[in-house]
Design a protein around this motif. Sequence first.
Motif, mmCIF file in Angstrom:
data_model
loop_
_atom_site.group_PDB
_atom_site.id
_atom_site.type_symbol
_atom_site.label_atom_id
_atom_site.label_comp_id
_atom_site.label_asym_id
_atom_site.label_seq_id
_atom_site.Cartn_x
_atom_site.Cartn_y
_atom_site.Cartn_z
ATOM 1 N N MET A 8 0.832 -1.196 0.000
ATOM 2 C CA MET A 8 0.000 0.000 0.000
ATOM 3 C C MET A 8 0.874 1.257 0.000
ATOM 4 O O MET A 8 1.921 1.288 0.629
ATOM 5 C CB MET A 8 -0.881 0.002 1.252
ATOM 6 C CG MET A 8 -1.855 1.153 1.323
ATOM 7 S SD MET A 8 -2.896 1.104 2.813
ATOM 8 C CE MET A 8 -3.713 -0.464 2.642
ATOM 9 N N ILE A 9 0.422 2.253 -0.727
ATOM 10 C CA ILE A 9 1.016 3.586 -0.679
ATOM 11 C C ILE A 9 -0.076 4.504 -0.156
ATOM 12 O O ILE A 9 -1.180 4.538 -0.701
ATOM 13 C CB ILE A 9 1.493 4.050 -2.070
ATOM 14 C CG1 ILE A 9 2.554 3.080 -2.607
ATOM 15 C CG2 ILE A 9 2.020 5.476 -2.010
ATOM 16 C CD1 ILE A 9 2.886 3.279 -4.057
ATOM 17 N N ILE A 10 0.231 5.229 0.904
ATOM 18 C CA ILE A 10 -0.768 6.081 1.551
ATOM 19 C C ILE A 10 -0.427 7.540 1.278
ATOM 20 O O ILE A 10 0.657 8.006 1.639
ATOM 21 C CB ILE A 10 -0.811 5.821 3.072
ATOM 22 C CG1 ILE A 10 -0.976 4.321 3.344
ATOM 23 C CG2 ILE A 10 -1.942 6.632 3.725
ATOM 24 C CD1 ILE A 10 -0.629 3.903 4.751
ATOM 25 N N LEU A 11 -1.362 8.234 0.635
ATOM 26 C CA LEU A 11 -1.199 9.653 0.316
ATOM 27 C C LEU A 11 -2.108 10.485 1.212
ATOM 28 O O LEU A 11 -3.186 10.043 1.597
ATOM 29 C CB LEU A 11 -1.570 9.913 -1.147
ATOM 30 C CG LEU A 11 -0.802 9.114 -2.202
ATOM 31 C CD1 LEU A 11 -1.337 9.454 -3.588
ATOM 32 C CD2 LEU A 11 0.686 9.393 -2.114
ATOM 33 N N SER A 12 -1.679 11.692 1.508
ATOM 34 C CA SER A 12 -2.496 12.621 2.292
ATOM 35 C C SER A 12 -3.464 13.364 1.391
ATOM 36 O O SER A 12 -3.149 13.666 0.231
ATOM 37 C CB SER A 12 -1.613 13.655 2.988
ATOM 38 O OG SER A 12 -0.902 13.086 4.046
ATOM 39 N N THR A 13 -4.630 13.670 1.929
ATOM 40 C CA THR A 13 -5.612 14.503 1.235
ATOM 41 C C THR A 13 -6.372 15.323 2.257
ATOM 42 O O THR A 13 -6.548 14.892 3.395
ATOM 43 C CB THR A 13 -6.596 13.662 0.396
ATOM 44 O OG1 THR A 13 -7.486 14.551 -0.298
ATOM 45 C CG2 THR A 13 -7.397 12.699 1.236
ATOM 46 N N GLU A 14 -6.785 16.493 1.836
ATOM 47 C CA GLU A 14 -7.654 17.314 2.684
ATOM 48 C C GLU A 14 -9.099 17.219 2.216
ATOM 49 O O GLU A 14 -10.009 17.626 2.927
ATOM 50 C CB GLU A 14 -7.171 18.770 2.679
ATOM 51 C CG GLU A 14 -5.825 18.925 3.376
ATOM 52 C CD GLU A 14 -5.363 20.361 3.426
ATOM 53 O OE1 GLU A 14 -6.171 21.288 3.234
ATOM 54 O OE2 GLU A 14 -4.162 20.555 3.667
ATOM 55 N N ASN A 15 -9.295 16.679 0.998
ATOM 56 C CA ASN A 15 -10.639 16.530 0.452
ATOM 57 C C ASN A 15 -10.738 15.165 -0.214
ATOM 58 O O ASN A 15 -10.305 14.982 -1.355
ATOM 59 C CB ASN A 15 -10.942 17.645 -0.548
ATOM 60 C CG ASN A 15 -12.375 17.603 -1.021
ATOM 61 O OD1 ASN A 15 -12.904 16.557 -1.379
ATOM 62 N ND2 ASN A 15 -13.009 18.763 -1.048
ATOM 63 N N LEU A 16 -11.291 14.211 0.502
ATOM 64 C CA LEU A 16 -11.342 12.836 0.013
ATOM 65 C C LEU A 16 -12.120 12.718 -1.286
ATOM 66 O O LEU A 16 -11.691 12.026 -2.212
ATOM 67 C CB LEU A 16 -11.924 11.914 1.087
ATOM 68 C CG LEU A 16 -11.810 10.423 0.804
ATOM 69 C CD1 LEU A 16 -10.348 9.987 0.711
ATOM 70 C CD2 LEU A 16 -12.523 9.632 1.878
ATOM 71 N N ASP A 17 -13.265 13.392 -1.394
ATOM 72 C CA ASP A 17 -14.067 13.312 -2.620
ATOM 73 C C ASP A 17 -13.280 13.769 -3.836
ATOM 74 O O ASP A 17 -13.289 13.107 -4.878
ATOM 75 C CB ASP A 17 -15.352 14.135 -2.487
ATOM 76 C CG ASP A 17 -16.340 13.523 -1.520
ATOM 77 O OD1 ASP A 17 -16.394 12.277 -1.423
ATOM 78 O OD2 ASP A 17 -17.065 14.287 -0.849
ATOM 79 N N GLU A 18 -12.596 14.909 -3.723
ATOM 80 C CA GLU A 18 -11.804 15.414 -4.852
ATOM 81 C C GLU A 18 -10.680 14.457 -5.216
ATOM 82 O O GLU A 18 -10.405 14.232 -6.392
ATOM 83 C CB GLU A 18 -11.226 16.793 -4.527
ATOM 84 C CG GLU A 18 -12.246 17.901 -4.561
ATOM 85 C CD GLU A 18 -11.623 19.262 -4.255
ATOM 86 O OE1 GLU A 18 -10.378 19.373 -4.152
ATOM 87 O OE2 GLU A 18 -12.410 20.215 -4.090
ATOM 88 N N SER A 19 -10.034 13.881 -4.210
ATOM 89 C CA SER A 19 -8.933 12.959 -4.479
ATOM 90 C C SER A 19 -9.431 11.679 -5.146
ATOM 91 O O SER A 19 -8.804 11.172 -6.075
ATOM 92 C CB SER A 19 -8.184 12.630 -3.188
ATOM 93 O OG SER A 19 -7.506 13.778 -2.722
#
Length: 117
Positions: A8-19
């Motif tokens: 797994m590669i885990i990326l940060s997001t502030e807006n899950l829907d947009e990502s």
Amino acid sequence: MSDHEAKMIILSTENLDESITFYTEPLGMSLKFRDGAHFAALDAGAVTLALATSVDHPIPGKVVVGIKTADVDAAAKAIEAGGGAIVKGPYDDAHERRAVVYDNQGNGLVFYSPLAR
């Protein structure tokens, strides 16, 4: 063969829907599952691409590699003995045993093993 698999590669997001939209529409990745507004897993072939807000991200703002292993505790000890650091020692969450660590160069890793059901 190692009993540690980078899965797994885990990326940060502030807006899950947009990502999710970004990775599913232009790149065609399919959504494997979503956990509320804070975590989603996408099918990226041999690995899972995870998108996480600070609620679920092990080291917010960093790219983190998830490594599946049979013995999370031993893996965390090995990292520390090899010059890395433990961010959050082995613990059980709802689905798996985890340890959040840095390697000897400051890269974030999460060792995990599914809990017995």
